[in-house]
Write a protein that holds these residues in place. Structure first.
Motif, mmCIF file in Angstrom:
data_model
loop_
_atom_site.group_PDB
_atom_site.id
_atom_site.type_symbol
_atom_site.label_atom_id
_atom_site.label_comp_id
_atom_site.label_asym_id
_atom_site.label_seq_id
_atom_site.Cartn_x
_atom_site.Cartn_y
_atom_site.Cartn_z
ATOM 1 N N SER A 1 0.700 -0.860 -0.062
ATOM 2 C CA SER A 1 -0.452 0.259 -0.125
ATOM 3 C C SER A 1 1.016 1.639 -0.167
ATOM 4 C CB SER A 1 -0.376 0.039 1.234
ATOM 5 O OG SER A 1 -1.554 -0.891 1.495
ATOM 6 N N MET A 2 0.393 2.429 -0.283
ATOM 7 C CA MET A 2 1.505 3.315 -0.647
ATOM 8 C C MET A 2 0.170 4.682 -0.246
ATOM 9 S SD MET A 2 3.359 2.414 -2.213
ATOM 10 C CE MET A 2 4.306 4.128 -2.566
ATOM 11 N N GLY A 3 1.186 5.602 0.411
ATOM 12 C CA GLY A 3 0.166 6.845 0.828
ATOM 13 C C GLY A 3 1.132 8.321 1.174
ATOM 14 N N TRP A 4 0.303 9.005 1.294
ATOM 15 C CA TRP A 4 0.645 10.375 1.555
ATOM 16 C C TRP A 4 0.565 11.018 3.404
ATOM 17 C CZ3 TRP A 4 4.107 13.217 -1.332
ATOM 18 C CH2 TRP A 4 4.017 12.679 -2.780
ATOM 19 N N PHE A 5 2.271 11.474 3.378
ATOM 20 C CA PHE A 5 1.729 11.739 4.515
ATOM 21 C C PHE A 5 1.921 13.401 4.484
ATOM 22 C CE2 PHE A 5 1.639 8.369 7.673
ATOM 23 C CZ PHE A 5 1.939 7.570 6.987
ATOM 24 N N TRP B 1 -2.555 -2.017 -2.952
ATOM 25 C CA TRP B 1 -1.836 -2.544 -3.743
ATOM 26 C C TRP B 1 -2.717 -2.472 -5.164
ATOM 27 C CZ3 TRP B 1 2.194 -2.868 -6.581
ATOM 28 C CH2 TRP B 1 1.872 -4.330 -7.657
ATOM 29 N N GLY B 2 -3.708 -2.625 -5.162
ATOM 30 C CA GLY B 2 -4.546 -3.342 -6.487
ATOM 31 C C GLY B 2 -5.382 -1.420 -7.218
ATOM 32 N N GLY B 3 -5.560 -0.720 -5.938
ATOM 33 C CA GLY B 3 -6.600 0.428 -5.530
ATOM 34 C C GLY B 3 -7.647 1.026 -5.408
ATOM 35 N N GLY B 4 -7.685 -0.644 -5.229
ATOM 36 C CA GLY B 4 -9.611 -1.108 -4.857
ATOM 37 C C GLY B 4 -9.522 -0.969 -3.343
ATOM 38 N N SER B 5 -8.749 -0.031 -2.945
ATOM 39 C CA SER B 5 -9.206 0.601 -1.283
ATOM 40 C C SER B 5 -8.687 1.670 -0.739
ATOM 41 C CB SER B 5 -8.850 -0.438 -0.076
ATOM 42 O OG SER B 5 -9.641 -1.457 -0.005
ATOM 43 N N THR B 6 -9.088 2.563 -0.768
ATOM 44 C CA THR B 6 -8.572 3.963 -0.114
ATOM 45 C C THR B 6 -8.793 4.776 0.670
ATOM 46 O OG1 THR B 6 -10.225 4.782 -1.556
ATOM 47 C CG2 THR B 6 -8.459 4.833 -2.958
ATOM 48 N N TYR B 7 -8.254 4.836 1.473
ATOM 49 C CA TYR B 7 -8.266 6.194 2.825
ATOM 50 C C TYR B 7 -7.508 7.321 2.363
ATOM 51 C CZ TYR B 7 -7.364 7.773 7.433
ATOM 52 O OH TYR B 7 -7.702 9.123 8.652
ATOM 53 N N ARG C 1 -11.543 16.328 -1.638
ATOM 54 C CA ARG C 1 -10.944 17.568 -2.295
ATOM 55 C C ARG C 1 -9.794 16.833 -2.950
ATOM 56 N NH1 ARG C 1 -7.764 21.297 0.599
ATOM 57 N NH2 ARG C 1 -8.464 19.791 2.757
ATOM 58 N N PHE C 2 -8.930 15.804 -2.259
ATOM 59 C CA PHE C 2 -7.691 14.501 -2.943
ATOM 60 C C PHE C 2 -8.432 14.387 -2.829
ATOM 61 C CE2 PHE C 2 -3.977 16.905 0.395
ATOM 62 C CZ PHE C 2 -4.413 17.626 0.721
ATOM 63 N N THR C 3 -7.873 13.748 -4.038
ATOM 64 C CA THR C 3 -8.039 11.656 -4.823
ATOM 65 C C THR C 3 -6.605 11.131 -5.635
ATOM 66 O OG1 THR C 3 -10.037 12.925 -5.947
ATOM 67 C CG2 THR C 3 -9.004 10.461 -7.147
ATOM 68 N N ILE C 4 -6.089 10.030 -4.520
ATOM 69 C CA ILE C 4 -5.281 9.071 -4.852
ATOM 70 C C ILE C 4 -4.984 8.643 -5.491
ATOM 71 C CG2 ILE C 4 -5.345 7.403 -2.989
ATOM 72 C CD1 ILE C 4 -2.880 7.934 -2.441
ATOM 73 N N SER C 5 -4.207 8.207 -6.433
ATOM 74 C CA SER C 5 -4.249 7.203 -7.669
ATOM 75 C C SER C 5 -3.123 6.066 -7.760
ATOM 76 C CB SER C 5 -4.661 7.497 -8.932
ATOM 77 O OG SER C 5 -3.895 8.939 -9.671
ATOM 78 N N ARG C 6 -2.880 5.074 -8.501
ATOM 79 C CA ARG C 6 -0.916 4.872 -8.713
ATOM 80 C C ARG C 6 -1.148 4.327 -9.460
ATOM 81 N NH1 ARG C 6 -0.603 0.241 -4.297
ATOM 82 N NH2 ARG C 6 1.721 0.924 -5.193
ATOM 83 N N ALA D 1 4.238 0.662 2.405
ATOM 84 C CA ALA D 1 3.777 0.287 4.015
ATOM 85 C C ALA D 1 3.279 -1.518 3.354
ATOM 86 C CB ALA D 1 2.603 -0.046 4.638
ATOM 87 N N GLN D 2 4.263 -2.606 3.672
ATOM 88 C CA GLN D 2 3.539 -4.211 2.979
ATOM 89 C C GLN D 2 2.378 -4.149 3.239
ATOM 90 O OE1 GLN D 2 6.080 -7.352 3.391
ATOM 91 N NE2 GLN D 2 6.152 -8.383 1.400
ATOM 92 N N GLY D 3 1.413 -4.493 2.790
ATOM 93 C CA GLY D 3 0.208 -5.271 2.969
ATOM 94 C C GLY D 3 -0.965 -3.949 2.462
ATOM 95 N N ARG D 4 -1.816 -4.074 4.196
ATOM 96 C CA ARG D 4 -3.069 -3.884 3.881
ATOM 97 C C ARG D 4 -2.636 -2.095 4.347
ATOM 98 N NH1 ARG D 4 -7.913 -7.238 5.628
ATOM 99 N NH2 ARG D 4 -7.696 -9.013 4.634
ATOM 100 N N ILE D 5 -3.344 -0.847 3.600
ATOM 101 C CA ILE D 5 -3.970 -0.042 3.495
ATOM 102 C C ILE D 5 -3.809 0.826 5.195
ATOM 103 C CG2 ILE D 5 -5.025 2.303 4.596
ATOM 104 C CD1 ILE D 5 -6.242 1.149 1.492
ATOM 105 N N TYR D 6 -3.994 -0.329 6.554
ATOM 106 C CA TYR D 6 -3.630 0.375 7.345
ATOM 107 C C TYR D 6 -2.394 0.460 8.012
ATOM 108 C CZ TYR D 6 -3.032 -4.662 9.705
ATOM 109 O OH TYR D 6 -3.296 -5.655 9.823
ATOM 110 N N ARG D 7 -1.757 -0.613 7.545
ATOM 111 C CA ARG D 7 -0.106 -0.627 8.378
ATOM 112 C C ARG D 7 0.797 0.918 7.470
ATOM 113 N NH1 ARG D 7 1.583 -5.660 9.237
ATOM 114 N NH2 ARG D 7 3.700 -4.767 8.219
#
Length: 123
Positions: free
Chosen positions: A33-37, A53-59, A67-72, A99-105
């Motif tokens: 999972s990829m994120g922006w802080f 990873w697959g883009g199916g889940s976002t936070y 206002r913000f949209t994340i994509s990969r 972070a390896q794995g799910r978004i919550y990580r």
């Protein structure tokens, strides 16, 4: 050597838009999972957007929802936050993380970090 390289920061007027990029290199990020802080002066670093990873889940943090949209683009190992309707409160250094794995990580278990890019929003 693993690197996350952010780009696209700068100065923008309130109400404007910016699109940041984070290019990953040095390894495959399959399953990450990829994120922006962001971190404003005197404040803690905060996760504002994340994508699986697959883009199916976002936070999204409440402060940026709508206002913000994340994509990969996994073929390019790149993640993008499109930031619209920017406010002076969005002024901060923005960091990309993986972070390896799910978004919550992303909240507490990031494996890799970028160096950060400054976003400044004038009123």
């Amino acid at each position: 050597q693993v690197q996350l390289a952010e780009s696209g920061g700068g100065l923008v007027q309130a109400g404007g838009s910016l699109r940041l990029s984070c290019a990953a290199s040095g390894r495959t990020f399959s399953g990450y999972s990829m994120g922006w802080f962001r971190q404003a002066p005197g404040k803690d670093r905060l996760l504002v957007a994340g994508i699986s990873w697959g883009g199916g889940s976002t936070y999204y943090a409440d402060s940026v929802k709508g206002r913000f949209t994340i994509s990969r683009d996994n073929a390019k190992n790149t993640v993008y936050p499109q930031m619209n309707s920017l406010e002076p409160e969005d002024t901060a250094v923005y960091y990309c993380a993986a972070a390896q794995g799910r978004i919550y990580r992303l909240q507490t278990m990031c494996d890799y970090w970028g160096q950060g890019t400054q976003v400044s929003v004038s009123s």
